[in-house]
Design an enzyme around this catalytic site. Structure first.
Site, PDB file in Angstrom:
ATOM      1  N   HIS A  45       0.874  -1.177   0.000  1.00 30.61           N
ATOM      2  CA  HIS A  45       0.000   0.000   0.000  1.00 30.61           C
ATOM      3  C   HIS A  45       0.912   1.228   0.000  1.00 30.61           C
ATOM      4  CE1 HIS A  45      -2.870  -2.756   2.225  1.00 30.61           C
ATOM      5  NE2 HIS A  45      -3.715  -2.180   1.396  1.00 30.61           N
ATOM      6  N   ASP A  97       1.845   1.934   3.591  1.00 28.05           N
ATOM      7  CA  ASP A  97       2.658   0.936   4.323  1.00 28.05           C
ATOM      8  C   ASP A  97       4.089   1.441   4.414  1.00 28.05           C
ATOM      9  OD1 ASP A  97       0.542  -0.852   4.354  1.00 28.05           O
ATOM     10  OD2 ASP A  97       1.269  -2.030   2.664  1.00 28.05           O
ATOM     11  N   GLU A 102     -11.017  -5.116  -5.697  1.00 27.91           N
ATOM     12  CA  GLU A 102     -11.108  -6.207  -4.717  1.00 27.91           C
ATOM     13  C   GLU A 102     -12.328  -5.981  -3.823  1.00 27.91           C
ATOM     14  OE1 GLU A 102      -7.542  -6.807  -2.399  1.00 27.91           O
ATOM     15  OE2 GLU A 102      -8.653  -7.824  -0.808  1.00 27.91           O
ATOM     16  N   GLU A 107     -10.334 -12.114  -3.526  1.00 28.24           N
ATOM     17  CA  GLU A 107      -9.572 -12.705  -2.417  1.00 28.24           C
ATOM     18  C   GLU A 107     -10.319 -13.953  -1.977  1.00 28.24           C
ATOM     19  OE1 GLU A 107      -7.839 -10.263   0.735  1.00 28.24           O
ATOM     20  OE2 GLU A 107      -8.605 -11.720   2.201  1.00 28.24           O
ATOM     21  N   HIS A 127     -12.458 -13.538   1.128  1.00 29.21           N
ATOM     22  CA  HIS A 127     -13.550 -12.578   0.965  1.00 29.21           C
ATOM     23  C   HIS A 127     -14.755 -13.233   0.291  1.00 29.21           C
ATOM     24  CE1 HIS A 127     -10.663  -8.858   1.153  1.00 29.21           C
ATOM     25  NE2 HIS A 127     -10.621  -9.614   2.235  1.00 29.21           N
ATOM     26  N   ASP A 182      -5.779 -12.734  -4.477  1.00 30.22           N
ATOM     27  CA  ASP A 182      -5.261 -12.708  -3.100  1.00 30.22           C
ATOM     28  C   ASP A 182      -5.532 -14.063  -2.456  1.00 30.22           C
ATOM     29  OD1 ASP A 182      -4.361 -10.138  -3.226  1.00 30.22           O
ATOM     30  OD2 ASP A 182      -5.770  -9.306  -1.771  1.00 30.22           O
ATOM     31  N   ASP A 212     -12.828 -11.631   8.581  1.00 29.89           N
ATOM     32  CA  ASP A 212     -11.671 -11.720   7.685  1.00 29.89           C
ATOM     33  C   ASP A 212     -10.400 -12.126   8.440  1.00 29.89           C
ATOM     34  OD1 ASP A 212     -10.426 -11.477   5.253  1.00 29.89           O
ATOM     35  OD2 ASP A 212     -10.186  -9.298   5.360  1.00 29.89           O
ATOM     36  N   ASP A 252      -7.933 -14.061   7.577  1.00 26.75           N
ATOM     37  CA  ASP A 252      -6.713 -14.111   6.759  1.00 26.75           C
ATOM     38  C   ASP A 252      -5.706 -15.166   7.226  1.00 26.75           C
ATOM     39  OD1 ASP A 252      -7.497 -12.091   5.004  1.00 26.75           O
ATOM     40  OD2 ASP A 252      -6.639 -10.501   6.242  1.00 26.75           O
ATOM     41  N   ASP A 257      -1.927 -12.622   0.643  1.00 28.59           N
ATOM     42  CA  ASP A 257      -2.620 -11.640   1.488  1.00 28.59           C
ATOM     43  C   ASP A 257      -3.175 -12.326   2.737  1.00 28.59           C
ATOM     44  OD1 ASP A 257      -3.656  -9.388   2.511  1.00 28.59           O
ATOM     45  OD2 ASP A 257      -5.244  -9.124   1.054  1.00 28.59           O
TER      46      ASP A 257
HETATM   47  C1  XLS Z   1      -8.360  -6.270   3.250  1.00 24.39           C
HETATM   48  C2  XLS Z   1      -7.783  -6.467   1.948  1.00 24.39           C
HETATM   49  C3  XLS Z   1      -6.527  -5.662   1.718  1.00 24.39           C
HETATM   50  C4  XLS Z   1      -6.315  -5.543   0.254  1.00 24.39           C
HETATM   51  C5  XLS Z   1      -5.404  -4.459  -0.172  1.00 24.39           C
HETATM   52  O1  XLS Z   1      -9.190  -7.016   3.703  1.00 24.39           O
HETATM   53  O2  XLS Z   1      -7.562  -7.821   1.719  1.00 24.39           O
HETATM   54  O3  XLS Z   1      -5.457  -6.232   2.380  1.00 24.39           O
HETATM   55  O4  XLS Z   1      -5.919  -6.740  -0.304  1.00 24.39           O
HETATM   56  O5  XLS Z   1      -5.831  -3.233   0.269  1.00 24.39           O
HETATM   57 MG    MG Z   2      -8.757 -10.773   3.864  1.00 25.10          MG
HETATM   58 MG    MG Z   3      -6.849  -8.680  -0.050  1.00 24.08          MG
END
Ligand code: XLS
Ligand code: MG
Ligand code: MG
Length: 412
Positions: free
Chosen positions: A77, A80, A209, A247, A250, A275, A285, A287, A317
Site C-alpha cells: 500500500h 505501508d 477487490e 480474495e 472474501h 489474493d 476476515d 486471513d 494476502d
Molecule cells: C483487506 C484487503 C486488503 C487488500 C489491499 O481485507 O484484503 O489487504 O488486499 O488493500
Molecule cells: Mg482478507
Molecule cells: Mg486482499
C-alpha cells in the site's frame, strides 16, 4: 517434557521445522508468480480487541527476508511505506528510491501497488464521501499510487474500497457514491495512460477487490460479481483497463463457492490478480494462511485456475497468526504458506493429468446412448449410471490430496 527456557525456544521451533522437512528451494519458489505484501509480513497482530504481539518491521527487512525465502515479487500500500504527510512530496521520492535500491539489491520486483483508502481518518466517510475535498484527495491518492507503481516497475494496481459503505442507512445516496467512486478510478486510469505513454511502459492492470463486510457494516460493492457489474456499468470509462483481484476468503465470507466466483471472473476475462489465504465461511476476515482450513477446496480452486491457464499473481494476502513471533514469521509462517501453495499447485497438476479423472470426465461429457432427446425419461435412463462418476471424481481428488494415488495407505 521439561519447561523450555525462553532462550532455547527459537532453536526448538527451527529444529521442528527441519523435522517437518519438505521445504522447496528458493529457486523453485521463485518460478511461481508469488507476490509478498509488505503489510502481511509487517502485520504486528493488532485488531479491535487485540494488542500488537510483534515489533514493527520496515520494507528493507521484508524485502531481504522475502529474497532469502525465494519470494520473487513484493507489493505494498502507499502508506505501508510512505507516511501520509509525505505522499506526493520529497519524502516520497526518497523512500521510493530506497525501495528501488532494496529491490535491486535482493533481486526482487515490485508487482503491485495499492492505495490505502480506508485507514486514515480522512476516509472515515469513505473514499467517495459527500465532501468534494475528500474525493479530490482520493483522486490525488490513487493517481499518486499510479506514479509510484510506474516508478517501481509494477504491472498491477489494486483497489480495495473497504470503507465504501456505511453503518447506518439513509444519509447518502448510493447511486451518487458509486458515481463518485468511479470518478476516482477513472482518474487513476487517465493518469496511468499519461504516465505509461511518457515512460513507454504498458499501462497497469487495475484490479478491484471486494469484501462483503469489514470495516463498514454494509459495503456498496460487496462481492466480485458486484464489482463485475460496476466495471460494465458505464460509470467506469476504461472498462478494458479494469478487472478483479478476488480474495479467497472474501468470497467465503459471503458464502460463495470460491471456484464458481473465480469462474465467473474468468469467463468475463477479468481475473487479473488473486489474493490467497484461508478462513471460515460466513465469518470475519481472519486471513489465515493457505491450506490450513480448506485444503480440499483450495486444491479444487487451483485445478480450475491451472486448467484455464491463469498466469497472474498469487498474492500472499494473509496475516501471520498473533501467536507467531517476529522470528516465527520468517522461520515458519511465510515459508510454509508458500510451500503449501506450491504443493497444492503441483497436486492440481496431478488432478488435471490423472487418468481416472480424465476418463471419468470424458465419459460424462460423451453421455450415454439411445436417448430420445425430446423425452426426459429416456435421457435419464441413457445417463443414469454415468452420473455416479461425479462422486467418484470427488473421491479421487481426495485421494490425490492425501497421496493415496501414489500408494499411501492406512491400515489396509
Ligand atoms: C483487506 C484487503 C486488503 C487488500 C489491499 O481485507 O484484503 O489487504 O488486499 O488493500
Ligand atoms: Mg482478507
Ligand atoms: Mg486482499
Amino acid at each position: 517434557m521439561k519447561p523450555v527456557p525462553p532462550n532455547q525456544q527459537q532453536a526448538l521451533v527451527e529444529r521442528l521445522m527441519q523435522a517437518c522437512g519438505g521445504g522447496y528451494s528458493p529457486e523453485t519458489r521463485r518460478k511461481h508468480f508469488i507476490t509478498g505484501p509488505q503489510w502481511a509480513a509487517s502485520y504486528q497482530g493488532q485488531a479491535l480487541f487485540h494488542a500488537p504481539t510483534r515489533t514493527a518491521i520496515g520494507f528493507e527487512d521484508v524485502i531481504r527476508e522475502f529474497a532469502k525465502i525465494g519470494i520473487g515479487y513484493w507489493c505494498t500500500h502507499d502508506t505501508d511505506v510512505i507516511p501520509t504527510e509525505q505522499l506526493g512530496k520529497d519524502g516520497q521520492h526518497q523512500i521510493v528510491a530506497r525501495i528501488q535500491k532494496s529491490l535491486a539489491e535482493h533481486g526482487l520486483k515490485c508487482s503491485m501497488v495499492t492505495t490505502e483508502t480506508f485507514y486514515h481518518e480522512v476516509f472515515v466517510a469513505g473514499p467517495a464521501a459527500e465532501a468534494p475535498e475528500v474525493r479530490c484527495y482520493a483522486a490525488f491518492r490513487v493517481r499518486n499510487t499510479v506514479d509510484i507503481g510506474h516508478e517501481l516497475g509494477a504491472e498491477y494496481a489494486v483497489y480495495w474500497p473497504g470503507s465504501l459503505g456505511y453503518y447506518t442507512q439513509g444519509a447518502i445516496d448510493e447511486t451518487e457514491s458509486l458515481r463518485w467512486y468511479a470518478d476516482a478510478l477513472n482518474a487513476a486510469c487517465e493518469r496511468d495512460i499519461e504516465i505509461a505513454k511518457k515512460k513507454n511502459r504498458p499501462t497497469l492492470k487495475h484490479c478491484l477487490e471486494a469484501k462483503p463486510f469489514e470495516p463498514q457494516g454494509e459495503i456498496l460493492l460487496p462481492t466480485s460479481d458486484a464489482m463485475l457489474g460496476f466495471i460494465f456499468s458505464g460509470l467506469v470509462k476504461r472498462p478494458e483497463m479494469v478487472g478483479l483481484n478476488p480474495e479467497y476468503l472474501h468470497e467465503l465470507m459471503w458464502g460463495a463457492a470460491v471456484r464458481a466466483a473465480l469462474a465467473r471472473a474468468l469467463v468475463c476475462g477479468k481475473l487479473f490478480h488473486f489474493d490467497i489465504n484461508d478462513g471460515y465461511r460466513l465469518k470475519h476476515d481472519v486471513d489465515i494462511a493457505i491450506g490450513l482450513v480448506n485444503p480440499l477446496d483450495w486444491l479444487n480452486v487451483l485445478v480450475l485456475l491451472r486448467s484455464h491457464g491463469y498466469n497472474g499473481p498469487f498474492n500472499l494476502d494473509y496475516k501471520p497468526p498473533r501467536t507467531t513471533s517476529n522470528a516465527g514469521v520468517w522461520a515458519v509462517s511465510v515459508p510454509t504458506m508458500v510451500d503449501r501453495f506450491i504443493t497444492l499447485w503441483e497436486m492440481a497438476g496431478e488432478v488435471i493429468s490423472d487418468p481416472i479423472i480424465t476418463e471419468a470426465t470424458e465419459a460424462l461429457k460423451a453421455g450415454g446412448t439411445g436417448a430420445d432427446t425430446k423425452n426426459a425419461e429416456s435421457i435419464v435412463k441413457a445417463n443414469k449410471e454415468l452420473l455416479s462418476l461425479h462422486e467418484l471424481i470427488a473421491h479421487r481428488i481426495f485421494q490425490i490430496l492425501i497421496g493415496a494415488h501414489r500408494g499411501r495407505t492406512y491400515s489396509l
